[in-house]
Design an enzyme around this catalytic site. Sequence first.
Site, PDB file in Angstrom:
ATOM      1  N   LYS A 183      32.568 -10.960  18.511  1.00  0.00           N
ATOM      2  CA  LYS A 183      32.153 -10.964  17.103  1.00  0.00           C
ATOM      3  C   LYS A 183      33.117 -11.824  16.284  1.00  0.00           C
ATOM      4  O   LYS A 183      34.336 -11.766  16.501  1.00  0.00           O
ATOM      5  CB  LYS A 183      32.155  -9.519  16.601  1.00  0.00           C
ATOM      6  CG  LYS A 183      31.607  -9.313  15.201  1.00  0.00           C
ATOM      7  CD  LYS A 183      31.617  -7.823  14.832  1.00  0.00           C
ATOM      8  CE  LYS A 183      30.928  -7.547  13.514  1.00  0.00           C
ATOM      9  NZ  LYS A 183      30.891  -6.105  13.169  1.00  0.00           N
ATOM     10  N   SER A 210      26.268  -4.429  11.682  1.00  0.00           N
ATOM     11  CA  SER A 210      26.636  -5.791  11.422  1.00  0.00           C
ATOM     12  C   SER A 210      26.893  -6.622  12.673  1.00  0.00           C
ATOM     13  O   SER A 210      26.883  -7.857  12.588  1.00  0.00           O
ATOM     14  CB  SER A 210      27.910  -5.815  10.573  1.00  0.00           C
ATOM     15  OG  SER A 210      28.999  -5.298  11.291  1.00  0.00           O
ATOM     16  N   SER A 239      27.969  -0.169  12.958  1.00  0.00           N
ATOM     17  CA  SER A 239      27.784  -1.597  13.261  1.00  0.00           C
ATOM     18  C   SER A 239      27.850  -1.983  14.728  1.00  0.00           C
ATOM     19  O   SER A 239      27.545  -3.126  15.072  1.00  0.00           O
ATOM     20  CB  SER A 239      28.803  -2.436  12.495  1.00  0.00           C
ATOM     21  OG  SER A 239      28.448  -2.523  11.144  1.00  0.00           O
TER      22      SER A 239
END
Lengths: 485, 95
Positions: free
Chosen positions: A76, A151, A175
Amino acid sequence: MSNITNQSLSEILESIKSKKISSLELTQAYIKNIENAKKLNAFVTTTFDQALENAKKFDNKPNNEQLLSGVPLAVKDLFCTENVKTTAGSNILNNFVPSYESSVTKNLWNNGAFLLGKLNCDEFAMGSSNETSFYGNVINPIGDHLVPGGSSGGSSSALAADLTPATIGTDTGGSIRQPASFTGTVGLKPTYGLCSRWGIVAFASSLDQAGPMTKTVNDCSIMLEAMSGFDEKDSTSINKKKESYSKNLQDNIKGLKIGIPKEYRVDNMPKEIDELWEKGKKILKDLGAQLIDISLPHTKYALPTYYIVAPAEASSNLARYDGVRYGHRSQKGKDLIEMYENTRSEGFGDEVKRRILIGTYVLSSGYYDAYYLKAQKVRQLIKKDFDDSFTKVDAILTPSTPSSAFKIGEKTNDPVSMYLNDIFTVPVNLAGLPALSLPAGLDKQGYPLGLQLIGKALDEQKILNIGYAFEKNCGYKNEIKKWWS
Amino acid sequence: MSLDKEKIKHVAKLARISVDEAKVDSLTKDLNSIFKFIEQLNELNTDKVEPLTSILNQSLRSRKDEISDGKIREKILKNSPKKNEEFFVVPKVVE
């Protein structure tokens, strides 16, 4: 080996160890997949040259004693990576190149892995659909009109589309678990303090926690083992002996007590989610676990509490983006204050601005007691609900999300409806507990649905074991057509 | 309680974010719907509840007060949008 990339991380590690495939061939296979998957928009940055160099280096002098020997991994874009641009999905960090490596990614590299690229995410991890990223929506490989969750949406999309053998995300209110649930993958939010927060772009410091996203529970245990551990540089890091989650993984769950909280329901929840929950209960019961009805009475207050605590912490954390030391700086404004105001207005997207304003308001003079202090008190009640329940049960089983993946654009005009998607994941962050989302079935449209196992603090091994047993008996398999290539 | 446009502009000032006049209406609507949602908490009586200030069962560690890092000025300045050799440069603040 044409199909190496659709295998699990543990199978890939086995192939590397037995020299069925070289690290270079493996890396080339992923690069090819990534180049064919531009439509998914899962990557913000790729580091192919660096990855190929590292793969060659490994092949020349293989060290197979490590947990992640010779494996390329995309992560990420919230983890700072030394000399590789790190954006947090934001325009304000569009040109930010860290001169240091986050502790969690450093742990992965020290265990033999190397970087393949940086994955798209909601801006500053604020979102549940990956639609708030400055770098555009990420598409869910399950369908070209679907969000991948958020997310960590680039992470879930890349993993499900075979663009990385495993990945890591961060989870402040769901997330990791919600995108895992939306893509039919496994996601773990560890106990607060188990994985270092050092070098992760901060959102809400008392809630943020990094964790693995993988295709199988075994892979999840390997990744957790590699990334976790005490770190002096994080003042909230827990100092304890490192555990061998993968070695200790076992599927005997006879006699374990599984709590079923009656509050994990919402109005208009699709029938399929109730049915999935029933299926999950039956699987665990058939494996010898004992189901126990429990109550977590303050569950409905978790989201309102979260939307005070998280924006409050975010408004403080994001004060650092001032256009002075790094990141975007506006060319407009006649003095320093106007430079700040224009920099932040140009650099942040709408959702981030909304949350900074909420946070600033709830912390402002005259409102602190009514909002922030109140939320801290309710947070105590939510934690106590879990503490009470865990005197009676070993783990708690709930649905991961109140729906399957929704359509792109479906919830962007109504922030509260977007927030409600995290209703089953947020309580765990407020209480600092570990929770694992497991793919468990499909809805009538054929979209994946997940179940969540919540554990006591630092009891990751137990929920991994239950998840391992569940996975073997659930029969879920992700069959994704590669429509994008 | 409801937030009006003036209040929102004031909070934006505190947060050092300039708000586009054209967006104030939609921002006001969104923030009010969020606060309506948040204010469900008022249903709960929390008079006797201690606020939770840390989720960990440990107090923060202390360490020796000694230098463990340093001589990295170049690295620190590297990402600065405007700098001279040793300093960050900002718009003039003193006349």
